[in-house]
Design a protein around this motif. Structure first.
Motif, short mmCIF file in Angstrom:
data_model
loop_
_atom_site.label_atom_id
_atom_site.label_comp_id
_atom_site.label_asym_id
_atom_site.label_seq_id
_atom_site.Cartn_x
_atom_site.Cartn_y
_atom_site.Cartn_z
N GLU A 229 -1.92 -14.48 2.96
CA GLU A 229 -1.19 -13.51 2.14
C GLU A 229 -2.07 -12.31 1.79
OE1 GLU A 229 1.65 -14.73 -0.70
OE2 GLU A 229 2.66 -14.69 1.24
N SER A 230 -3.24 -12.60 1.21
CA SER A 230 -4.09 -11.47 0.81
C SER A 230 -5.16 -11.25 1.87
CB SER A 230 -4.75 -11.74 -0.53
OG SER A 230 -5.69 -10.72 -0.79
N HIS A 231 -5.21 -10.03 2.38
CA HIS A 231 -6.13 -9.70 3.46
C HIS A 231 -6.22 -8.19 3.45
CE1 HIS A 231 -8.28 -11.19 6.87
NE2 HIS A 231 -7.72 -10.33 7.70
N TYR A 232 -7.24 -7.64 4.09
CA TYR A 232 -7.38 -6.18 4.14
C TYR A 232 -7.36 -5.58 2.74
CZ TYR A 232 -5.39 -7.38 8.69
OH TYR A 232 -5.13 -7.95 9.89
N ALA A 233 -7.92 -6.31 1.76
CA ALA A 233 -7.66 -5.92 0.38
C ALA A 233 -8.71 -4.97 -0.20
CB ALA A 233 -7.56 -7.17 -0.48
N PRO A 234 -8.25 -3.81 -0.73
CA PRO A 234 -9.15 -2.98 -1.53
C PRO A 234 -9.28 -3.60 -2.92
CG PRO A 234 -6.97 -1.99 -1.44
CD PRO A 234 -6.90 -3.26 -0.64
N LYS A 235 -10.19 -3.08 -3.74
CA LYS A 235 -10.35 -3.62 -5.10
C LYS A 235 -9.17 -3.21 -5.98
CE LYS A 235 -14.52 -1.92 -5.91
NZ LYS A 235 -14.64 -1.16 -4.66
N ALA A 236 -8.70 -1.98 -5.79
CA ALA A 236 -7.58 -1.49 -6.60
C ALA A 236 -6.29 -2.21 -6.21
CB ALA A 236 -7.43 0.01 -6.40
N LYS A 237 -5.33 -2.22 -7.14
CA LYS A 237 -4.01 -2.78 -6.81
C LYS A 237 -3.21 -1.75 -6.02
CE LYS A 237 -3.56 -5.14 -11.21
NZ LYS A 237 -4.65 -4.32 -11.74
N LEU A 238 -2.35 -2.23 -5.14
CA LEU A 238 -1.50 -1.30 -4.39
C LEU A 238 -0.06 -1.44 -4.84
CD1 LEU A 238 -2.53 -1.40 -0.62
CD2 LEU A 238 -3.38 0.05 -2.45
N ARG A 239 0.64 -0.30 -4.94
CA ARG A 239 2.09 -0.32 -5.20
C ARG A 239 2.75 0.36 -4.01
NH1 ARG A 239 5.96 2.90 -7.74
NH2 ARG A 239 4.47 4.56 -8.18
N LEU A 240 3.58 -0.42 -3.29
CA LEU A 240 4.12 0.08 -2.01
C LEU A 240 5.45 0.80 -2.18
CD1 LEU A 240 3.22 -2.97 0.26
CD2 LEU A 240 1.82 -1.02 -0.42
N ASP A 290 -10.25 3.69 -2.78
CA ASP A 290 -10.78 2.53 -3.51
C ASP A 290 -12.11 2.90 -4.17
OD1 ASP A 290 -10.25 -0.03 -4.31
OD2 ASP A 290 -11.47 -0.95 -2.74
N ALA A 291 -12.91 3.68 -3.46
CA ALA A 291 -14.22 4.09 -4.01
C ALA A 291 -14.04 5.08 -5.14
CB ALA A 291 -15.07 4.69 -2.90
N LEU A 292 -12.96 5.85 -5.12
CA LEU A 292 -12.75 6.89 -6.13
C LEU A 292 -12.04 6.40 -7.38
CD1 LEU A 292 -11.57 9.88 -3.89
CD2 LEU A 292 -13.74 9.65 -5.12
N THR A 293 -11.40 5.24 -7.31
CA THR A 293 -10.59 4.80 -8.46
C THR A 293 -11.30 3.66 -9.19
OG1 THR A 293 -9.37 3.33 -7.00
CG2 THR A 293 -8.33 5.42 -7.50
N PRO A 294 -11.10 3.57 -10.52
CA PRO A 294 -11.72 2.47 -11.27
C PRO A 294 -11.15 1.12 -10.83
CG PRO A 294 -10.54 4.00 -12.73
CD PRO A 294 -10.32 4.47 -11.35
N GLU A 295 -11.89 0.06 -11.11
CA GLU A 295 -11.57 -1.29 -10.62
C GLU A 295 -10.14 -1.74 -10.95
OE1 GLU A 295 -14.20 -5.14 -9.92
OE2 GLU A 295 -14.56 -3.06 -9.37
N ASP A 296 -9.65 -1.41 -12.17
CA ASP A 296 -8.33 -1.91 -12.57
C ASP A 296 -7.24 -0.87 -12.27
OD1 ASP A 296 -9.29 -0.10 -14.32
OD2 ASP A 296 -8.70 -1.16 -16.14
N ALA A 297 -7.58 0.17 -11.50
CA ALA A 297 -6.61 1.23 -11.23
C ALA A 297 -5.62 0.80 -10.17
CB ALA A 297 -7.34 2.47 -10.75
N SER A 298 -4.61 1.62 -9.99
CA SER A 298 -3.67 1.27 -8.92
C SER A 298 -3.45 2.46 -8.00
CB SER A 298 -2.42 0.66 -9.56
OG SER A 298 -1.29 1.39 -9.28
N ILE A 299 -3.18 2.12 -6.75
CA ILE A 299 -2.94 3.13 -5.73
C ILE A 299 -1.49 2.98 -5.27
CG2 ILE A 299 -3.60 3.97 -3.43
CD1 ILE A 299 -6.34 2.63 -3.80
N ALA A 300 -0.72 4.06 -5.37
CA ALA A 300 0.66 4.03 -4.89
C ALA A 300 0.67 4.49 -3.43
CB ALA A 300 1.52 4.95 -5.75
#
Ligand code: TXA
Ligand code: MG
Length: 330
Positions: A229-240, A290-300
């Motif tokens: 299920e989880s693979h190719y994972a950046p540290k930030a959360k993704l919202r698809l 991922d490098a630009l956003t804080p650890e608990d941030a999210s990427i849409a």
């Protein structure tokens, strides 16, 4: 150990082949992503791949080979597999075939996780091809990243995760396809299962085979990391499937409409909505944001059409967005 950066020259390739012969680990460019190579016939060399990546041992590796003749020396191809190999090799297609049992250990048991099958692929990248020929044997190679992390499409990405853990990386510049190979299992009956969408669109394979690809059936073994299920994972959360970002989200856009002024960093996969360009850029854009956003941030992430290479892109995005496992898989 210091990791040596080798040039994409004859001398660089020769040195890389020597390292492989000595049982070492060399990352090398392919047209899809960088692979982390070891002598596929050596249990000890293959074990070092799992160690460097922190990869669960039960996941089999792809044997990279220079040509179809070498594929047939380690595995048995059905007629349909043969026709696909002739049509799409060299290129981003991996065929899972029965491993030959009439010769002793064509590839190490560890490389195939003890399965009766072996995944084989003839890469199209000139440096990969030169390395395979110089080495003269099958090279087991997963993507050259820490297990579960985003796949590398440049030598710098490889060093981000594996510097000090591998002997060398050949710097062949950015990869031309950007997502991993399509993986198929073809039965003798001609029935073909898609184990992982990838660089060769399913539509093209169906045209060549003259039949529809079957999705992976429940009960089919083994599980591939591509199926974790989880693979190719950046540290930030993704919202698809995000038409636009929320206030504090970074944004990955796709297509010409996405030029809003948002406070957080944004990147585009392709300003013109080109899926091939998006595939090439996918993993570097994920790494950059991922490098630009804080650890608990999210990427849409903008919606990507579920056709052609979009199927592989959405597959990787869904896995990157999946909840992280807590124990056995990283
Ligand atoms: O494009 C690619 O395929 C890249 C480059 C380096 O060639 N390699 C790559 O390897 O993506 P890796 O290890 O990250 O993914 C290989 C996938 C895994 O999901 C693995 O489980 C599956 O191939 N696989 C390998 N051998 C298999 C087998 N005998 N049966 C089923 N799945 C297999
Ligand atoms: Mg991988």
């Amino acid at each position: 150990m210091p990791t040596k950066l080798l040039p994409p020259t004859e001398a660089g390739v020769a040195e890389a082949a020597d390292i492989l012969r000595a049982g070492g680990l060399v990352a090398f460019p392919t047209e899809t992503v960088y692979g982390l190579g070891a002598d596929a016939r050596s249990e000890a060399a293959v074990a070092r791949i799992f160690e460097a990546k922190g990869r669960p041992r039960f996941n089999p590796l792809i044997a990279h080979i220079p040509d179809l003749a070498t594929a047939e020396a380690i595995s048995r191809f059905s007629a349909s597999a043969l026709s696909l190999a002739k049509r799409f090799w060299p290129g981003p297609l991996t065929l899972v075939a029965d491993r030959r049992d009439d010769i002793p250990a064509p590839v190490a048991l560890l490389a195939t996780a003890g399965l009766d099958t072996v995944g084989v692929r003839v890469p199209a990248h000139a440096i990969a091809s030169a390395l395979l020929r110089a080495f003269g044997g099958p090279v087991a190679a997963p993507s050259a990243n820490l297990s579960g992390a985003v796949s590398p499409t440049t030598a710098a990405h490889v060093l981000d995760g594996l510097e000090g853990k591998i002997d060398a990386v050949i710097d062949g510049g950015p990869c031309a396809v950007g997502v991993e190979s399509t993986i198929l299992r073809i039965a003798d009956s001609g029935e073909a299962h898609l184990l992982r969408p990838g660089g060769v669109p399913a539509e093209d394979i169906e045209t060549e085979l003259g039949r529809a690809l079957l999705e992976l059936s429940a009960g089919f073994t083994p599980s591939s990391p591509g199926q974790l299920e989880s693979h190719y994972a950046p540290k930030a959360k993704l919202r698809l499937n995000a038409i636009e970002p929320h206030k504090h989200e970074a944004y990955i856009s796709f297509g010409p409409h996405a030029s809003g002024e948002w406070p957080c960093p944004t990147r585009t996969l392709s300003p013109t909505g080109d899926l091939s360009e998006a595939a090439v850029r996918l993993f570097s854009v994920l790494r950059e944001l991922d490098a630009l956003t804080p650890e608990d941030a999210s990427i849409a992430v903008a919606p990507i059409p579920e056709i052609a290479l979009g199927v592989a892109i959405n597959d990787r995005l869904r896995r990157a967005a999946a909840p992280r496992p807590t124990c056995t898989e990283k």
